[in-house]
Design a protein around this motif. Sequence first.
Motif, mmCIF file in Angstrom:
data_model
loop_
_atom_site.group_PDB
_atom_site.id
_atom_site.type_symbol
_atom_site.label_atom_id
_atom_site.label_comp_id
_atom_site.label_asym_id
_atom_site.label_seq_id
_atom_site.Cartn_x
_atom_site.Cartn_y
_atom_site.Cartn_z
ATOM 1 N N ALA A 175 39.512 43.512 37.830
ATOM 2 C CA ALA A 175 38.444 43.365 36.835
ATOM 3 C C ALA A 175 38.992 43.509 35.420
ATOM 4 O O ALA A 175 38.629 42.752 34.509
ATOM 5 N N ALA A 176 39.871 44.481 35.228
ATOM 6 C CA ALA A 176 40.453 44.686 33.901
ATOM 7 C C ALA A 176 41.333 43.506 33.507
ATOM 8 O O ALA A 176 41.310 43.064 32.351
ATOM 9 N N HIS A 177 42.081 42.972 34.449
ATOM 10 C CA HIS A 177 42.936 41.819 34.181
ATOM 11 C C HIS A 177 42.099 40.595 33.783
ATOM 12 O O HIS A 177 42.408 39.896 32.820
ATOM 13 N N GLU A 178 41.024 40.352 34.520
ATOM 14 C CA GLU A 178 40.207 39.182 34.264
ATOM 15 C C GLU A 178 39.380 39.331 32.982
ATOM 16 O O GLU A 178 38.980 38.336 32.379
ATOM 17 N N ALA A 179 39.152 40.564 32.572
ATOM 18 C CA ALA A 179 38.401 40.792 31.340
ATOM 19 C C ALA A 179 39.220 40.425 30.117
ATOM 20 O O ALA A 179 38.669 40.180 29.057
#
Length: 293
Positions: free
Chosen positions: A289-293
């Motif tokens: 999730a952090a990567h895609e954000a």
Amino acid sequence: MREGAHILPEPAIRPRRSALYLPASNPRAIEKARTLACDVVILDLEDAVAPDAKAEARALAVEAAKAGGFGSRELVIRVNGLDTPWGAADLGAVSQARPDAVLIPKVSTPSDLKPYAGAGAPLWAMIETCAAVFALDALGQASAAANVAVWVIGTNDLVKEMRCNPGPARAPLQPALALSVMAARAHGVAILDGVWNDITDLEGLERECAQGAAFGFDGKTLIHPSHLPAANAAFAPDPETVAWAHTVAAAFDAPECAGKGVLKVEGRMVERLHLAQARRLIAVAEAIAAHEA
């Protein structure tokens, strides 16, 4: 557990669901990679580059690494082996460029890692020879000592050396795939599955991604941007599984369950080993999730 053995600490979780190979000789492909939904970009100086384009590809890879702009994607440069006319120049150049990692081809013995100690970046290693499969434990020990973060299975080279016909289920390769994952886990190294060669057969790709995820790989190496959605989906935990992981973690975190080794959660028996699995799965989902954000 054998005498002297120990449990290695879990390495930092970083999404590597999709690792896209790109020929470093193609500046348009490099520029496009900065916008693609891949977790890893591998600029290839080896198989994807013709001999007369090696020097130009090397210069472009170094320029790309220095320029940056890849966001949260890892940038990896695959060099030519030191037994080739280009390997020494590749290693010298990338040690100055300092990408996120340097990918070494055809690592078959622990001694193959030693000449890359001055690479200036963490090492990744290709496991793609029969000799490597028979040296997995020794390679794992050497990898842990040499700052090797990731193994990449080179299925095409392994098929060539075995002279096998893998077929749709990769039956001849399955022992090597399973043993490679086991060795990687034993020595705290992440591991990526080999490529799917048929660019247009996306259904076949989805099946092979599912197989790789079932074997326990962290992600898959890819040769075309159209393959990214299948890999990103297959190597990410699904929402229901993540929700169950949160339920398990919450149950063990309840004050009345402190110190208990086994719980009954929503009618299912869960042990503390399931708690460890749940917490890792939650961490994976949060990292994605952090990567895609």
